[in-house]
Scaffold this active site. Structure first.
Site, PDB file in Angstrom:
ATOM      1  N   GLY A 215      -9.956  -6.280   8.551  1.00  0.00           N
ATOM      2  CA  GLY A 215      -8.782  -5.405   9.004  1.00  0.00           C
ATOM      3  C   GLY A 215      -8.555  -6.273  10.435  1.00  0.00           C
ATOM      4  NE  ARG A 216     -11.939  -2.921  13.480  1.00  0.00           N
ATOM      5  CZ  ARG A 216     -13.084  -2.344  13.469  1.00  0.00           C
ATOM      6  NH1 ARG A 216     -13.627  -1.873  14.712  1.00  0.00           N
ATOM      7  NH2 ARG A 216     -14.305  -2.188  12.585  1.00  0.00           N
TER       8      ARG A 216
ATOM      9  CE1 TYR B 279      -3.396   9.342   7.339  1.00  0.00           C
ATOM     10  CE2 TYR B 279      -4.656   7.481   6.469  1.00  0.00           C
ATOM     11  CZ  TYR B 279      -3.926   8.124   7.469  1.00  0.00           C
ATOM     12  OH  TYR B 279      -4.026   7.459   8.646  1.00  0.00           O
TER      13      TYR B 279
ATOM     14  CD  GLN C 231      -3.018   1.327   1.923  1.00  0.00           C
ATOM     15  OE1 GLN C 231      -2.268   1.448   3.234  1.00  0.00           O
ATOM     16  NE2 GLN C 231      -4.019   1.341   1.930  1.00  0.00           N
TER      17      GLN C 231
END
Ligand SMILES: Cc1cc2nc3c(=O)[nH]c(=O)nc-3n(C[C@H](O)[C@H](O)[C@H](O)COP(=O)(O)O)c2cc1C
Length: 367
Positions: free
Chosen positions: A322-323, A186, A105
């Protein structure tokens, strides 16, 4: 149970992603862990962590800064120097030896940074001089984020070149492809959204202009990798890092059309508030999926049931968790047999060493 579920869903069956064949449709979402060594270099410990998770259909690496300027958190890895390439090579070799695949990424945080994290102690940069709410995670603790310096128009070609350089570095490091991080407030997202982009040059104002940085970065990265090994992550309704848009349906609908015409292989969509509610009232993610000819990776708050449902209803080609990957290195196995998941300790999400990182056991007890 195992065979039954497998027959009922293709979540655990192989699928093509451009030239790659993934073992299954379960993706490991990018997860910053802030455990790189001096020089923002990945380590053997990082390689162990990713190897442990190689049963994912696709691993997307933690966000990795494309340049020193792109850094916004302590101890995150870079993807631009020779030492970083060598460090990442440990990771990609380990994942490949274990039968997995891994994308890198590519990240520039823009204004979500602090002079303590910048070379020469300079101000972070952004589209416009708008200070975000929130604090920066520095080596000495959380610090208020200052007002950023707007990038000059004549700096943008250098920024695009930094993305291309990082894309090339990712290739040298042995990754299978790259994901452009255009989500979560971002830099690229700061240009995309109306709340953070007040520019009056070719990179701000009209929608066309707000999309320009994303388009140019994507073209440059596709120039290095080819479209069939490049994905893009977007978070159309997420307010992460204090961004917002006056008309997300138009902004992101047009962005996805643009990505489709450039020909990237996937879009990776954070549905709802990142790490928050999936509530997506008023936004039609299906419209994004329908307007894109590549694969749609869905993320945010997915459970086993939601992932199975997404495949049944074809609302996602792949599902990124994710988590759940933090505490479950064998997440695909656990999802397949509907085993209990271990919840990772939040205190060790970011920073530190092996504890809470590479010591979560598999179901069979192995680490
Ligand atoms: C510890 C942690 C680190 C994260 N780091 C990144 C990152 O580097 N890049 C990114 O795009 N998203 C990052 N995210 C967001 C996740 O990729 C994902 O979107 C989010 O956790 C929601 O998915 P989940 O509900 O399955 O956890 C991070 C999330 C967590 C919890």
């Amino acid at each position: 149970m195992d065979t039954q579920v497998t027959q009922l869903t293709d979540l655990f069956q192989p699928v093509r992603l451009g030239p790659l064949t993934l073992q299954n449709r379960v993706v490991m979402a990018p997860l910053t862990r802030s455990r790189a060594a001096a020089g923002d270099v990945p380590t053997a410990m990082n390689a162990t962590y990713y190897r442990q998770r190689a049963e994912a259909g696709l691993i997307i690496s933690e966000a990795s800064q494309i340049s020193p300027q792109g850094k916004g958190y302590a101890w995150t890895p870079g993807i631009y120097s020779d030492a970083q390439i060598a460090g990442w090579r440990l990771v990609t070799d380990a994942v490949h030896e274990a039968g997995g695949l891994i994308y890198c990424q590519l990240w520039h945080v823009g204004r979500i940074s602090h002079p303590d994290l910048q070379q020469g102690h300079v101000l972070p940069v952004s589209a416009s001089a708008i200070r975000p709410r929130g604090k920066a995670f520095t080596e000495t603790g959380f610090q208020p984020i200052p007002t950023p310096r707007p990038l000059r128009t004549d700096e943008i070609p250098g920024l695009i070149a930094d993305y291309a350089h990082a894309a090339t570095a990712a290739k040298k490091a042995g990754f299978d492809g790259v994901e452009i991080h255009a989500a979560n407030g971002y830099l690229i997202d700061q240009f995309l959204r109306t709340k953070t982009n007040y520019r009056t040059d070719l990179y701000g104002g009209t929608l066309e202009n707000r999309l320009r940085l994303l388009t140019e970065v994507t073209r440059a990265v596709v120039g290095v990798w080819g479209g069939d090994r490049v994905g893009v992550r977007l978070a159309p309704v997420s307010g992460a890092n204090d961004v917002a848009d006056a008309d997300p349906a138009t902004t992101f609908g047009t962005a996805v059309q643009r990505l489709d015409s450039i020909g990237v292989i996937y879009i990776h969509i954070v549905e709802g508030q990142t790490i928050g509610p999936r509530d997506t009232t008023g936004f039609d993610f299906g419209a994004l999926q329908r307007s894109f000819r590549g694969l749609y990776i869905a993320n945010n708050g997915y459970t086993r049931d939601l992932a199975l449902q997404a495949r049944r209803e074809h609302t996602a080609d792949l599902v990124a968790f994710g988590r759940p990957w933090l505490g479950n290195p064998d997440l695909v196995t656990r999802l397949r047999i509907d085993a209990q998941l271990t919840e990772a300790n939040r205190e060790t999400w970011y920073g530190g060493a092996e504890a809470g990182y590479i010591d979560y056991p598999r179901l069979d007890g192995a680490v």
